[in-house]
Design a protein around this motif. Structure first.
Motif, PDB file in Angstrom:
ATOM      1  N   ALA A  51      41.003 -77.240  29.571  1.00  0.00           N
ATOM      2  CA  ALA A  51      42.248 -77.357  30.337  1.00  0.00           C
ATOM      3  C   ALA A  51      42.910 -78.717  30.150  1.00  0.00           C
ATOM      4  CB  ALA A  51      41.965 -77.101  31.820  1.00  0.00           C
ATOM      5  N   ASN A  52      42.119 -79.756  29.927  1.00  0.00           N
ATOM      6  CA  ASN A  52      42.672 -81.091  29.729  1.00  0.00           C
ATOM      7  C   ASN A  52      43.507 -81.194  28.462  1.00  0.00           C
ATOM      8  OD1 ASN A  52      41.638 -82.189  32.064  1.00  0.00           O
ATOM      9  ND2 ASN A  52      39.798 -83.020  31.096  1.00  0.00           N
ATOM     10  N   GLU A  53      43.297 -80.272  27.521  1.00  0.00           N
ATOM     11  CA  GLU A  53      44.044 -80.277  26.257  1.00  0.00           C
ATOM     12  C   GLU A  53      45.063 -79.147  26.209  1.00  0.00           C
ATOM     13  OE1 GLU A  53      43.734 -82.780  24.431  1.00  0.00           O
ATOM     14  OE2 GLU A  53      41.885 -83.603  25.273  1.00  0.00           O
ATOM     15  N   GLU A  54      45.581 -78.753  27.375  1.00  0.00           N
ATOM     16  CA  GLU A  54      46.493 -77.605  27.420  1.00  0.00           C
ATOM     17  C   GLU A  54      47.789 -77.835  26.652  1.00  0.00           C
ATOM     18  OE1 GLU A  54      48.805 -76.752  31.049  1.00  0.00           O
ATOM     19  OE2 GLU A  54      47.524 -78.231  32.033  1.00  0.00           O
ATOM     20  N   ASP A  55      48.183 -79.081  26.446  1.00  0.00           N
ATOM     21  CA  ASP A  55      49.384 -79.332  25.656  1.00  0.00           C
ATOM     22  C   ASP A  55      49.216 -78.827  24.218  1.00  0.00           C
ATOM     23  OD1 ASP A  55      50.610 -80.498  27.802  1.00  0.00           O
ATOM     24  OD2 ASP A  55      50.228 -82.571  27.169  1.00  0.00           O
ATOM     25  N   SER A  56      47.983 -78.840  23.732  1.00  0.00           N
ATOM     26  CA  SER A  56      47.705 -78.378  22.370  1.00  0.00           C
ATOM     27  C   SER A  56      47.247 -76.926  22.335  1.00  0.00           C
ATOM     28  CB  SER A  56      46.626 -79.256  21.715  1.00  0.00           C
ATOM     29  OG  SER A  56      47.050 -80.597  21.625  1.00  0.00           O
ATOM     30  N   ASN A  57      46.321 -76.568  23.244  1.00  0.00           N
ATOM     31  CA  ASN A  57      45.749 -75.215  23.164  1.00  0.00           C
ATOM     32  C   ASN A  57      46.466 -74.189  24.039  1.00  0.00           C
ATOM     33  OD1 ASN A  57      44.672 -75.511  25.849  1.00  0.00           O
ATOM     34  ND2 ASN A  57      42.869 -76.555  25.007  1.00  0.00           N
ATOM     35  N   LYS A  58      47.382 -74.653  24.884  1.00  0.00           N
ATOM     36  CA  LYS A  58      48.167 -73.774  25.757  1.00  0.00           C
ATOM     37  C   LYS A  58      47.294 -72.980  26.742  1.00  0.00           C
ATOM     38  CE  LYS A  58      51.678 -75.182  23.398  1.00  0.00           C
ATOM     39  NZ  LYS A  58      52.472 -76.315  23.942  1.00  0.00           N
ATOM     40  N   MET A  59      46.152 -73.553  27.104  1.00  0.00           N
ATOM     41  CA  MET A  59      45.256 -72.902  28.058  1.00  0.00           C
ATOM     42  C   MET A  59      45.067 -73.818  29.260  1.00  0.00           C
ATOM     43  SD  MET A  59      44.580 -69.993  26.710  1.00  0.00           S
ATOM     44  CE  MET A  59      43.254 -69.412  27.753  1.00  0.00           C
ATOM     45  N   ASN A  60      45.754 -73.481  30.360  1.00  0.00           N
ATOM     46  CA  ASN A  60      45.612 -74.295  31.560  1.00  0.00           C
ATOM     47  C   ASN A  60      44.538 -73.717  32.479  1.00  0.00           C
ATOM     48  OD1 ASN A  60      46.814 -72.127  32.892  1.00  0.00           O
ATOM     49  ND2 ASN A  60      48.855 -73.035  32.814  1.00  0.00           N
ATOM     50  N   ALA A  61      44.341 -74.360  33.615  1.00  0.00           N
ATOM     51  CA  ALA A  61      43.277 -73.936  34.527  1.00  0.00           C
ATOM     52  C   ALA A  61      43.481 -72.504  35.009  1.00  0.00           C
ATOM     53  CB  ALA A  61      43.209 -74.893  35.717  1.00  0.00           C
ATOM     54  N   SER A  62      44.699 -72.140  35.312  1.00  0.00           N
ATOM     55  CA  SER A  62      44.974 -70.787  35.797  1.00  0.00           C
ATOM     56  C   SER A  62      44.679 -69.740  34.729  1.00  0.00           C
ATOM     57  CB  SER A  62      46.428 -70.670  36.259  1.00  0.00           C
ATOM     58  OG  SER A  62      46.673 -71.509  37.369  1.00  0.00           O
ATOM     59  N   SER A  63      45.057 -70.034  33.486  1.00  0.00           N
ATOM     60  CA  SER A  63      44.797 -69.099  32.382  1.00  0.00           C
ATOM     61  C   SER A  63      43.304 -68.875  32.197  1.00  0.00           C
ATOM     62  CB  SER A  63      45.398 -69.637  31.075  1.00  0.00           C
ATOM     63  OG  SER A  63      46.785 -69.816  31.184  1.00  0.00           O
ATOM     64  N   LEU A  64      42.534 -69.947  32.254  1.00  0.00           N
ATOM     65  CA  LEU A  64      41.084 -69.843  32.083  1.00  0.00           C
ATOM     66  C   LEU A  64      40.444 -69.122  33.264  1.00  0.00           C
ATOM     67  CD1 LEU A  64      40.509 -73.433  30.678  1.00  0.00           C
ATOM     68  CD2 LEU A  64      40.179 -71.299  29.408  1.00  0.00           C
ATOM     69  N   ALA A  65      40.987 -69.352  34.473  1.00  0.00           N
ATOM     70  CA  ALA A  65      40.450 -68.669  35.656  1.00  0.00           C
ATOM     71  C   ALA A  65      40.639 -67.164  35.549  1.00  0.00           C
ATOM     72  CB  ALA A  65      41.120 -69.207  36.917  1.00  0.00           C
ATOM     73  N   VAL A  66      41.783 -66.740  35.045  1.00  0.00           N
ATOM     74  CA  VAL A  66      42.055 -65.305  34.886  1.00  0.00           C
ATOM     75  C   VAL A  66      41.041 -64.673  33.926  1.00  0.00           C
ATOM     76  CG1 VAL A  66      43.697 -63.650  33.901  1.00  0.00           C
ATOM     77  CG2 VAL A  66      44.497 -65.436  35.459  1.00  0.00           C
ATOM     78  N   ILE A  67      40.684 -65.414  32.878  1.00  0.00           N
ATOM     79  CA  ILE A  67      39.741 -64.897  31.875  1.00  0.00           C
ATOM     80  C   ILE A  67      38.324 -64.855  32.411  1.00  0.00           C
ATOM     81  CG2 ILE A  67      38.666 -65.406  29.635  1.00  0.00           C
ATOM     82  CD1 ILE A  67      41.427 -66.551  28.791  1.00  0.00           C
ATOM     83  N   PHE A  68      37.885 -65.912  33.088  1.00  0.00           N
ATOM     84  CA  PHE A  68      36.481 -66.045  33.452  1.00  0.00           C
ATOM     85  C   PHE A  68      36.129 -65.465  34.831  1.00  0.00           C
ATOM     86  CE2 PHE A  68      36.255 -68.800  29.821  1.00  0.00           C
ATOM     87  CZ  PHE A  68      34.925 -68.699  29.417  1.00  0.00           C
ATOM     88  N   ALA A  69      37.090 -65.400  35.747  1.00  0.00           N
ATOM     89  CA  ALA A  69      36.779 -64.945  37.102  1.00  0.00           C
ATOM     90  C   ALA A  69      36.049 -63.596  37.136  1.00  0.00           C
ATOM     91  CB  ALA A  69      38.054 -64.894  37.933  1.00  0.00           C
ATOM     92  N   PRO A  70      36.468 -62.596  36.349  1.00  0.00           N
ATOM     93  CA  PRO A  70      35.768 -61.304  36.407  1.00  0.00           C
ATOM     94  C   PRO A  70      34.317 -61.372  35.959  1.00  0.00           C
ATOM     95  CG  PRO A  70      37.924 -61.060  35.377  1.00  0.00           C
ATOM     96  CD  PRO A  70      37.653 -62.521  35.466  1.00  0.00           C
ATOM     97  N   PHE A  71      33.964 -62.357  35.108  1.00  0.00           N
ATOM     98  CA  PHE A  71      32.578 -62.490  34.638  1.00  0.00           C
ATOM     99  C   PHE A  71      31.719 -63.233  35.657  1.00  0.00           C
ATOM    100  CE2 PHE A  71      34.813 -63.300  30.316  1.00  0.00           C
ATOM    101  CZ  PHE A  71      35.222 -61.957  30.255  1.00  0.00           C
TER     102      PHE A  71
END
Length: 271
Positions: free
Chosen positions: A248-268
Motif C-alpha cells: 500500500a505504501n507504493e500505491e502511486d506505482s502499483n495502484k493498490m491502496n489499503a482499501s483495494s487490498l482489503a477487498v481482496i484479502f478480507a474474504p480469506f
C-alpha cells in the motif's frame, strides 16, 4: 472492516522489527557486525557450540520461550540447531544433544490446505511458515512496484509448476525467476485454502461487531481482538499486515491502496 486496521502501522514496536525484514540480504553494516562476532569464536555452553546469526522469520528462543524477532541477532547451536536470545543461553541448563531439535509432529505437510498450526509444527521450531515468508520477502524486494500486484492474473504455467512443488512443503524451495504476479497469487492461495481462516471461525462475530463501535475507538478494539488470537495466528497475521502495508505504501506505482487490498484479502482472512 480490515481497512480500519490501517495495516497496524501505529504499532511502533512491530514496525521497527518488521522494517528490517524488507532486506532479503543483510546491509553492509549488519554483515560486518555478524562477521566480527563470528571471528570472536564459537561460544561453548552445556555442550552447545553457539554462533551469532539472524533470521528472516520470527523464531523462538528455547531459553525463555519468547519470540526472536525478524533479523534480531541471536545465537544458534551449530550441532543441535536450537536458538537463544543473545543473553538467554547463559541461564539455560539444556544440554546439547548433537541432534537438530524438531517437533514430534515434524513431518512434511502440504503447503496448501494444511492448518497453520500443523504446518508450523511440521517445520520444527518456526513460528511463520518459511515458504510464505520467502515469497513475501521476494515480493517486498522486487515486486512492490508491479502494477496491480495482487489483482492481476498470474502466469499459469509458473503457478502450476510452483503449486506442484509445494505439494510437499520443502524448505529448500527455489523461487528464482518467478514473476511477482505469480508469487502474489500463491500468497493469496495459501490464505484462501487454509482450513480455518487466520482470524478464526470462533472470533468471526467479534470482529464483525467492531463495525458497530464508534470510529475513534474501533482501531483499539480491533487491535485488542487481534492480540487474543492464538499465538501462531497472531504472528502470521502480523507478518501479512506488515507485508500489505509495504504494498500500500507504493500505491502511486502499483495502484493498490489499503482499501483495494482489503477487498481482496478480507474474504480469506475472515469467514
Amino acid at each position: 472492516m480490515l481497512e480500519n486496521f490501517d495495516f497496524c502501522r501505529h504499532e511502533a514496536s512491530f514496525k521497527e522489527d518488521a522494517r528490517k525484514s524488507l532486506l532479503a540480504t543483510y546491509t553492509v553494516r549488519e554483515r560486518l557486525t555478524l562477521s566480527r562476532a563470528n571471528k570472536a569464536g564459537i561460544i561453548e555452553h552445556n555442550g552447545h557450540r553457539l554462533v551469532i546469526t539472524a533470521y528472516g522469520i520470527v523464531m523462538t528462543c528455547v531459553g525463555c520461550k519468547k519470540r526472536i524477532n525478524i533479523l534480531e541477532h541471536c545465537k544458534i547451536c551449530q550441532e543441535c540447531k536450537v536458538n537463544f536470545h543473545q543473553k538467554c543461553y547463559k541461564s539455560s541448563t539444556q544440554q546439547c544433544t548433537g541432534i537438530p531439535v524438531t517437533s514430534p509432529s515434524a513431518q512434511p505437510k502440504p503447503f496448501f490446505g494444511t492448518s497453520i498450526q500443523e504446518l508450523v509444527a511440521s517445520e520444527g521450531g518456526v513460528t511463520i511458515p518459511r515458504n510464505l515468508v520467502k515469497m513475501m520477502l521476494v515480493l517486498e524486494q522486487n515486486g512492490l512496484y508491479t502494477l496491480g500486484l495482487y489483482r492481476v492474473n498470474a502466469n499459469q504455467n509458473q503457478m502450476k509448476s510452483l503449486k506442484n512443488k509445494l505439494l510437499i512443503n520443502n524448505a529448500d524451495l527455489s523461487i528464482d525467476g518467478i514473476v511477482p504476479a505469480t508469487l502474489a497469487a500463491m500468497v493469496k492461495m495459501f490464505f484462501r485454502e487454509l482450513p480455518e481462516p487466520i482470524l478464526t471461525f470462533g472470533m468471526y462475530h467479534d470482529f464483525m461487531n467492531t463495525s458497530k463501535i464508534e470510529e475513534g475507538s474501533r482501531n483499539r478494539a480491533l487491535v485488542e481482538l487481534v492480540h487474543k488470537l492464538p499465538r501462531v495466528n497472531f504472528l502470521v497475521f502480523e507478518r501479512l499486515i506488515y507485508h500489505l502495508a509495504q504494498v500500500a505504501n507504493e500505491e502511486d506505482s502499483n495502484k493498490m491502496n489499503a482499501s483495494s487490498l482489503a477487498v481482496i484479502f478480507a474474504p480469506f482472512l475472515l469467514r
